[in-house]
Design an enzyme around this catalytic site. Structure first.
Site, mmCIF file in Angstrom:
data_model
loop_
_atom_site.group_PDB
_atom_site.id
_atom_site.type_symbol
_atom_site.label_atom_id
_atom_site.label_comp_id
_atom_site.label_asym_id
_atom_site.label_seq_id
_atom_site.Cartn_x
_atom_site.Cartn_y
_atom_site.Cartn_z
ATOM 1 N N LYS A 192 73.656 45.959 31.569
ATOM 2 C CA LYS A 192 73.048 45.877 30.237
ATOM 3 C C LYS A 192 72.608 47.270 29.778
ATOM 4 O O LYS A 192 71.705 47.860 30.353
ATOM 5 C CB LYS A 192 71.822 44.964 30.255
ATOM 6 N N GLY A 244 64.897 53.234 34.176
ATOM 7 C CA GLY A 244 64.042 53.068 33.000
ATOM 8 C C GLY A 244 62.628 53.490 33.325
ATOM 9 O O GLY A 244 62.400 54.288 34.243
ATOM 10 N N SER A 245 61.687 52.923 32.617
ATOM 11 C CA SER A 245 60.298 53.351 32.764
ATOM 12 C C SER A 245 59.684 52.799 34.050
ATOM 13 O O SER A 245 60.098 51.751 34.557
ATOM 14 C CB SER A 245 59.491 52.867 31.569
ATOM 15 N N GLU A 247 56.858 51.492 34.241
ATOM 16 C CA GLU A 247 56.191 50.230 33.879
ATOM 17 C C GLU A 247 57.141 49.039 34.084
ATOM 18 O O GLU A 247 56.792 48.059 34.748
ATOM 19 C CB GLU A 247 55.798 50.364 32.402
ATOM 20 N N GLY A 249 59.913 49.122 35.779
ATOM 21 C CA GLY A 249 60.304 49.130 37.194
ATOM 22 C C GLY A 249 59.350 48.290 38.034
ATOM 23 O O GLY A 249 59.769 47.543 38.923
ATOM 24 N N GLU A 266 65.230 53.795 39.467
ATOM 25 C CA GLU A 266 65.214 55.208 39.050
ATOM 26 C C GLU A 266 64.295 55.276 37.846
ATOM 27 O O GLU A 266 64.662 54.837 36.755
ATOM 28 C CB GLU A 266 66.628 55.661 38.653
ATOM 29 N N CYS A 300 64.405 62.050 32.182
ATOM 30 C CA CYS A 300 63.483 61.587 33.234
ATOM 31 C C CYS A 300 62.972 62.735 34.075
ATOM 32 O O CYS A 300 61.822 62.749 34.482
ATOM 33 C CB CYS A 300 64.195 60.569 34.114
ATOM 34 N N GLU A 397 54.083 60.710 31.140
ATOM 35 C CA GLU A 397 55.427 61.116 30.760
ATOM 36 C C GLU A 397 55.537 61.011 29.237
ATOM 37 O O GLU A 397 55.455 59.911 28.686
ATOM 38 C CB GLU A 397 56.445 60.179 31.424
HETATM 39 P P1 NAD Z 1 62.497 50.975 29.479
HETATM 40 O O1 NAD Z 1 61.963 50.743 30.842
HETATM 41 O O2 NAD Z 1 61.696 50.557 28.337
HETATM 42 O O3 NAD Z 1 63.906 50.251 29.320
HETATM 43 C C1 NAD Z 1 64.959 50.471 30.215
HETATM 44 C C2 NAD Z 1 65.888 49.277 30.184
HETATM 45 O O4 NAD Z 1 65.185 48.140 30.681
HETATM 46 C C3 NAD Z 1 66.394 48.888 28.810
HETATM 47 O O5 NAD Z 1 67.732 48.494 28.940
HETATM 48 C C4 NAD Z 1 65.519 47.698 28.440
HETATM 49 O O6 NAD Z 1 66.136 46.802 27.551
HETATM 50 C C5 NAD Z 1 65.298 47.050 29.771
HETATM 51 N N1 NAD Z 1 64.081 46.250 29.905
HETATM 52 C C6 NAD Z 1 62.918 46.374 29.210
HETATM 53 N N2 NAD Z 1 62.027 45.471 29.650
HETATM 54 C C7 NAD Z 1 62.620 44.771 30.644
HETATM 55 C C8 NAD Z 1 62.209 43.715 31.502
HETATM 56 N N3 NAD Z 1 60.997 43.203 31.437
HETATM 57 N N4 NAD Z 1 63.076 43.260 32.417
HETATM 58 C C9 NAD Z 1 64.298 43.793 32.528
HETATM 59 N N5 NAD Z 1 64.763 44.782 31.735
HETATM 60 C C10 NAD Z 1 63.925 45.264 30.804
HETATM 61 O O7 NAD Z 1 62.861 52.532 29.453
HETATM 62 P P2 NAD Z 1 63.505 53.343 28.255
HETATM 63 O O8 NAD Z 1 62.451 53.597 27.261
HETATM 64 O O9 NAD Z 1 64.784 52.727 27.818
HETATM 65 O O10 NAD Z 1 63.927 54.676 29.025
HETATM 66 C C11 NAD Z 1 63.066 55.682 29.252
HETATM 67 C C12 NAD Z 1 62.590 55.683 30.694
HETATM 68 O O11 NAD Z 1 63.694 55.760 31.602
HETATM 69 C C13 NAD Z 1 61.744 56.889 30.998
HETATM 70 O O12 NAD Z 1 60.600 56.524 31.704
HETATM 71 C C14 NAD Z 1 62.667 57.741 31.865
HETATM 72 O O13 NAD Z 1 61.990 58.639 32.697
HETATM 73 C C15 NAD Z 1 63.442 56.722 32.602
HETATM 74 N N6 NAD Z 1 64.696 57.280 33.158
HETATM 75 C C16 NAD Z 1 64.802 57.513 34.495
HETATM 76 C C17 NAD Z 1 65.964 58.075 35.025
HETATM 77 C C18 NAD Z 1 66.071 58.331 36.518
HETATM 78 O O14 NAD Z 1 67.194 58.536 36.982
HETATM 79 N N7 NAD Z 1 65.000 58.341 37.268
HETATM 80 C C19 NAD Z 1 67.020 58.386 34.196
HETATM 81 C C20 NAD Z 1 66.889 58.164 32.833
HETATM 82 C C21 NAD Z 1 65.719 57.601 32.316
#
Ligand code: NAD
Length: 790
Positions: A192, A244-245, A247, A249, A266, A300, A397
């Site tokens: 997704k 993703g974030s 939170e 995670g 990640e 990130c 962040e």
């Molecule tokens: P996000 O956590 O809001 O969303 C990430 C993904 O998770 C999206 O596809 C979203 O639709 C989905 N999502 C949201 N809530 C969910 C839930 N409850 N259950 C399952 N899926 C859900 O993050 P974002 O705003 O899209 O991305 C930014 C974050 O990603 C930043 O914190 C950044 O540091 C991190 N990031 C980390 C890496 C890494 O390799 N460590 C790489 C890129 C981005």
């Protein structure tokens, strides 16, 4: 005007990238059928769509199918249906598919780059020269892993159906990091993309169709958090890979607790960019531009905290301001643009809010004098000085073009400041003295360290974090393990311990009463609560009593484990000698331990002797492997070497099993120690005397105080305390299923690395329960990039 003045007055002309191919692609596509499931394009079953818009103008680009739980179910079914054939295909067949994807992407490279820039807002220079080539390299690199599986990962196979959820900041690159290793391992996927950036994943699915990837092997579902949650909770999925974030995670860690799903996270970061006074300042400034203003700071691993040595702070800041004034903010499709818009209005508002709060908390925020385009979600590059370590700009962040600056006096202070964060993703170290840089790198709590560089990535080099930046690695050998599973020699199902002590009959005899205490910080200490529990022999008689450890005792043990610096800092050779010495001293008392095993478990004399012998052999094994389970050196396609160092996880809690109580205990504690971890072990609740009998063996074996701490008591209760303790970095549990599940859910405070048997024990006598499989759990891989050249 002389030539020099003319040169400085020269302006860039517009250099727009053509978008006609992309517009033609838009015109030809039905975005209402954007779910790629089982090789077909489908509308969302609920009929819903979401908008994706262009960050540079705010204009609507497309209304894209928004998947619900039924669509996710269909995608998982398609992936499950495709799995048997795909996982049984030869490595060569999978390699050909991955290679075909990589080549097809290369043929449509420019379209990918333009679409990514239109949808995300990142400058075309970045999508064209970084995102897309790295994504292609990922597929081609992983074609090789598909064929190398048997050679490099004996005994392993793909985990099965994988659910993958990615963010919006590197939409295509994150997709590649997820899909390439999964396909190489023989897994099928449901991926997704993020709801802000669905487009390049749609083009990627078209590429899969054209490249002949079998139907159902790659399924791409568009949607938001609801679709994401449906993936996370789907019982037909064996592994979740999330970027993703932190939170979200944590939500996912909690949701998957007890499910047995493999998980890699990640997450976010607050990476330090450390400039020592002997650094080449001009290079460091260019590094900073890349470190924090690449992709508008929506990275990130962005070097969002500049730590600069006091003596050069003014000079560096002056240079940074001059350079910031020359950064070109504008249309991302212009090839001269350095900074494009942020991805969305919500992100822009968030960044503005954090800057305002940072200023309120005392930071001085500076921006160059430049005008922003009249529409779109643009934000000027921002430099915050006078930032205290507790300021929100130093801790949170921001995920925007904001650099928070702090100064340090000496190396120790630099390391302390750098590690003063709950994250641990990356760090950059700038110094012309490579000895200093290589001295600092291992001391930084970060999964990736760049020396005199930043944002270097390669498919062959693992990437991933420590602490709340998540666990697991993407890329290279370590990344492949995330999609593989070894068949473990399962032992018995573990029943929950009955919490009330069994009444045990007093054994006759005149031996001097010996009370087993706890072992904390190198000393035998009474339990804080001053309660004891009775331990029964196999015949139901009283074998002895052990201390009933409590929350306070675990806290003391964690403090002792954390305070023990000499063990993690000892050379591997030193650690190996101590483990050999433990083996030697246990061997000297082998018959006593065998008798104890017989007394407690009822094992016959031979079985008891065998268990003791095997425990000694295990200590020998890990003593020998302590200086052999080493990292690697990668040679990425850049002028750099990457040192993949094995570092200890840190403070590790171990809740040991009842079956084979001596061997199980040793099999878990020894590999953790061998890799330099310090340990808090909770022995088998039923047979704790086998661990308490080890106190003297430990005391005679030169084990430094605090390296091994042993707290006897109720496993479930002590596991819960360890799980919630934010100074415990890893937790291994071989106890009942409910305790394991609860500990996984409770581990989210600091996102500790939990390894549990999910209520099953292992057959500790088997070869698979020893060696690399355990050692891999005991380490983090840190990739240190060292560029070279004049
Ligand atoms: P996000 O956590 O809001 O969303 C990430 C993904 O998770 C999206 O596809 C979203 O639709 C989905 N999502 C949201 N809530 C969910 C839930 N409850 N259950 C399952 N899926 C859900 O993050 P974002 O705003 O899209 O991305 C930014 C974050 O990603 C930043 O914190 C950044 O540091 C991190 N990031 C980390 C890496 C890494 O390799 N460590 C790489 C890129 C981005």
């Amino acid at each position: 005007m002389n030539i020099l003045e003319r040169y400085h007055a020269m302006e860039y002309g517009p250099a727009p990238e053509a978008r006609n191919e992309a517009d033609a692609w838009f015109a030809a596509r039905d975005f209402g059928k954007a779910l790629f499931i089982g090789g077909d394009w489908k509308a969302a079953s609920g009929g819903k769509t979401f908008d994706t818009s262009e960050p540079s103008s705010g204009k609507l680009l497309a209304k894209v199918s928004d998947a619900n739980a039924a669509d996710i179910d269909a995608a998982v079914s398609a992936a499950a249906k495709a799995l048997p054939k795909w996982s049984a295909s030869t490595g060569y067949q999978r390699a050909k598919a991955l290679y075909a994807i990589g080549r097809a992407m290369q043929r449509h490279q420019r379209l990918f780059a333009v679409l990514e820039t239109i949808d995300n807002g990142k400058p075309i220079r970045e999508s064209r020269d970084i995102d897309v080539p790295l994504a292609i390299r990922h597929f081609i690199h992983h074609a090789g892993w598909a064929q190398a599986l048997d050679r490099d990962f004996p005994g392993h196979k793909g985990v099965g159906v994988v659910g993958q959820i990615i963010p919006w900041n590197f939409p295509l690159l994150m997709l590649a990091w997820k899909i390439a290793p999964a396909l190489a391992a023989g897994c099928t996927v449901v991926l997704k993309p993020a709801e802000f950036t669905p487009l390049t994943a749609i083009l990627f699915a078209e590429i899969c169709e054209r490249a002949g990837v079998p139907k159902g092997v790659v399924n791409i579902v568009q949607g938001g958090p609801e679709a994401g949650a449906a993936i996370v909770n789907h019982p037909g999925i064996q592994k979740i890979a999330f970027t993703g974030s932190s939170e979200v995670g944590k939500i996912i860690r909690k949701a998957t607790a007890g499910s047995g799903k493999k998980l890699s996270l990640e997450l976010g970061g607050k990476s330090a960019f450390i400039v020592f006074e002997d650094a080449d300042l001009d290079s460091a400034v260019e590094g900073l531009v890349d470190g924090i203003w690449f992709n508008q700071g929506q990275v990130c691993c962005a070097g969002s905290r500049l730590l600069v040595q006091e003596g050069i702070a003014d000079a560096l800041i002056a240079k940074v301001k001059v350079r910031m004034s020359r950064l070109r903010v504008g249309s991302p499709l212009d090839k001269n643009t350095d900074i494009g818009p942020l991805v969305d209005l919500t992100q822009l508002d968030r960044v503005k809010g954090l800057i305002a709060e940072g200023a309120r908390q005392g930071a001085v925020c500076w921006q160059p004098d430049a005008t922003l385009p009249s529409s779109g979600y643009y934000h000027l590059p921002t430099l915050a000085t006078g930032v205290s370590p507790a300021n929100i700009l130093a801790q949170e962040e921001v995920f925007g073009p904001v650099l928070a600056t702090m100064t340090f006096r000496n190396t120790e202070e630099a390391i302390e400041l750098a590690n003063n964060t709950r994250y641990g993703l990356a760090a950059s170290v700038w110094s012309e003295n490579v000895n200093l840089a290589l001295h600092v790198a291992p001391q930084l709590k970060a999964g990736v360290v760049w020396i005199n560089g930043t944002n270097m990535f390669d498919a062959a080099c693992g990437f991933g974090g420590y602490r709340e930046s998540g666990f697991g690695r993407e890329g290279g050998r370590e990344g492949m393990f995330e999609y593989l599973a070894a068949k473990l020699p399962l032992g018995p199902v573990i029943k929950p311990a009955t919490s009330s002590a069994q009444p045990v009959e007093q054994a006759g005899g005149v031996a001097i009463d010996r009370t087993a205490k706890l072992f904390i910080g190198g000393k035998q200490v009474r339990p804080d609560g001053n309660y004891s529990i009775a331990v029964a022999t196999a015949k139901g008689k009283l074998a002895g009593e052990v201390g009933l450890g409590s929350r306070k005792d675990i806290r003391d043990a964690v403090s002792a484990a954390r305070a023990c610096k000499s063990w993690p800092e000892a050379t591997a050779y030193n650690r190996s000698q101590v483990l050999y010495y433990l083996a030697e001293n246990l061997s000297g008392r082998a018959s006593e331990f065998a008798a104890r095993l017989t007394e407690l478990t009822g094992a016959n004399a031979k079985a008891a002797r065998d268990e003791v012998e095997l425990s000694i052999e295990r200590l020998f094994l890990y003593a020998g492997l302590a200086d052999k389970f080493e990292g690697r050196v990668h040679q990425p396609p850049a002028r750099a070497v990457t040192l993949a160092l094995h570092e200890p996880v840190g403070v590790v809690g171990i809740v040991a099993p009842d079956n084979q109580p001596l061997l199980g205990f040793v099999s878990l504690v020894a590999p953790a120690l061998a890799m330099g971890n310090t340990v808090i072990a909770v022995p088998s609740e039923r047979y704790p005397l086998l661990a308490t009998d080890l106190y003297q063996v430990i005391e005679y074996s030169d084990v430094p105080a605090g390296a091994i701490n042993i707290v006897t008591g109720r496993s479930a209760e002590l596991a819960g305390v360890l799980a919630k303790h934010d100074d415990v970095d890893g937790l291994w549990l071989f106890t009942d299923a409910e305790t394991c599940a609860k500990a996984e859910a409770d581990s989210i405070g600091n996102l500790k690395r939990v390894w549990s048997g999910n209520g099953r024990s292992l057959d500790w006598a088997s070869e698979e329960a020893a060696g690399d499989a355990l050692l891999r759990r005991a380490i983090e891989v840190k990739n240190v990039w060292v560029p070279y050249g004049d």
